[in-house]
Motif scaffolding. Structure first.
Motif, mmCIF file in Angstrom:
data_model
loop_
_atom_site.group_PDB
_atom_site.id
_atom_site.type_symbol
_atom_site.label_atom_id
_atom_site.label_comp_id
_atom_site.label_asym_id
_atom_site.label_seq_id
_atom_site.Cartn_x
_atom_site.Cartn_y
_atom_site.Cartn_z
ATOM 1 N N PHE A 28 0.836 -1.207 0.000
ATOM 2 C CA PHE A 28 0.000 0.000 0.000
ATOM 3 C C PHE A 28 0.865 1.250 0.000
ATOM 4 O O PHE A 28 1.988 1.254 0.507
ATOM 5 C CB PHE A 28 -0.950 -0.031 1.200
ATOM 6 N N SER A 163 -3.039 0.515 -3.968
ATOM 7 C CA SER A 163 -2.123 -0.620 -3.936
ATOM 8 C C SER A 163 -1.553 -0.902 -5.320
ATOM 9 O O SER A 163 -2.300 -1.292 -6.226
ATOM 10 C CB SER A 163 -2.853 -1.872 -3.412
ATOM 11 N N SER A 165 -0.285 -2.979 -8.143
ATOM 12 C CA SER A 165 -0.530 -4.395 -8.380
ATOM 13 C C SER A 165 0.064 -4.818 -9.714
ATOM 14 O O SER A 165 0.051 -4.063 -10.685
ATOM 15 C CB SER A 165 -2.032 -4.686 -8.358
#
Length: 358
Positions: A28, A163, A165
């Motif tokens: 995060f 976040s 990814s």
């Protein structure tokens, strides 16, 4: 402009150096967006603060009665270093539809978009550079009133966390194997299936585990009354190419109205395909399959964009689509949707929101 207060983190985290190992929802960023709701005062104090734990009373109503909703969206980095979002206004519109179902006060969608754009601009260095990778965005609302009575809360907290990814597909767009669930129920008409709330996902974990035990990656849900009609596949909407018709289950109140679903329908119709939003029974699908009419199947959703289905099992009967390979329409949709999202193709639909330069 709204009065969004900003408190920057004094110490920044070390950003990942290998974007191929980002995973999903595991890392995060440095900051998050918060906003409170108090009955009689409305939504107030929008702010960006350092990412960290949220103080919560043990009797907060979200922990006991599930009064919580969320969204899922992404930000993308283009080759010319622009940061884009895909139809974020549609997500905030759907968030308020979920709010309405769970008796959570509506939120100003313009303020939500403004707050998200400001947060992403602050965190723009976290948006991955790798093709296929993105910055996943998770807005959510929780009921925070400390009370054990069953009623709508008088206090809420809106939060956005980000976040980075990695690519959903690491080795090509490989079709998945799906198991048709006929015992457990995800949602029924009149329930919360059309809302994006946590309980819908928790109730699906049991069936998903059973599917995994049988070697299948996801569950295809049927209607909760007769277990006769196809609804969703995992956390995605589902499409079947039958002869010259592309069929997806109609939105009857038990199916989540996906943003990628909506975009796929608009894109397919723009290309001249016949797309039908209607009830599709498992039996009709089996009959069409036995007649050699089912050409391909695929799911649509934020995470995968397009997920081709290679095999579908109901009871002991197995259907294999397109020899277990990705179909022409699935590939075309994926290439065009991701091409627009990453700025490689022209945005002729005005779907993208340019947040800032990276």
């Amino acid at each position: 402009m709204s009065n969004i207060q900003v408190e920057l983190a004094k110490t920044l985290k070390t950003k990942p150096t290998d974007e191929g190992k980002l995973g999903f929802g595991e890392i995060f960023t440095d900051h998050m967006f918060l906003m409170d709701y108090t009955e009689g005062k409305g939504w107030h104090d929008p702010r960006i603060v350092p990412y960290g734990p949220i103080p919560m009373d043990p009797s907060a109503m979200c922990l006991h009665y599930g009064q919580t909703v969320f969204e899922g969206m992404k930000a993308y980095r283009t080759e010319d270093n622009r940061i884009l979002m895909f139809r974020p206004w549609e997500n905030f519109k759907r968030l308020n539809q979920s709010n309405d179902r769970l008796q959570i006060p509506a939120v100003d969608e313009k303020l939500l978009l403004e707050g998200l754009e400001k947060l992403i601009e602050i965190e723009k260095d976290w948006v991955p550079h790798t093709s296929g990778a993105s910055l996943y965005i998770r807005p959510f609302i929780i009921a925070t009133e400390p009370k054990l009575g069953v009623k709508p809360s008088s206090k809420y907290l809106y939060v956005v966390v980000l976040s980075p990814s990695g690519p959903y597909y690491k080795s090509g767009l490989n079709p998945v194997k799906i198991y048709i669930e006929t015992q457990f129920v995800r949602a029924v008409k009149g329930g919360t299936g059309a809302a994006k709330c946590g309980g819908n996902y928790a109730s699906g974990l049991k069936a998903q585990e059973i599917a995994h035990e049988q070697g299948y990656s996801q569950v295809l849900w049927t209607d909760g009354i007769e277990h006769k009609y196809i609804e969703e596949v995992g956390a995605m909407n589902v499409f079947f190419v039958i002869d010259d018709e592309i069929v997806t289950p109609e939105l009857v109140g038990s199916i989540l109205p996906g943003i990628t679903r909506k975009s796929s329908i608009e894109m397919l119709r723009g290309w001249g395909y016949k797309v039908s939003e209607r009830r599709l029974s498992v039996q009709e699908l089996e009959d069409a399959y036995q007649a050699g009419k089912v050409k391909e199947a695929f799911g649509t959703g934020t995470a995968a964009v397009i997920s081709p289905i290679g095999e579908l099992k109901v009871g002991d009967y197995v259907m294999t689509f397109n020899d277990g390979k990705i179909g022409t329409i699935s590939q075309k949709l994926y290439d065009n949707l991701t091409g627009i999202q990453y700025g490689k193709l022209p945005d002729t639909h005005s779907w993208m929101d340019e947040v800032c330069k990276g």
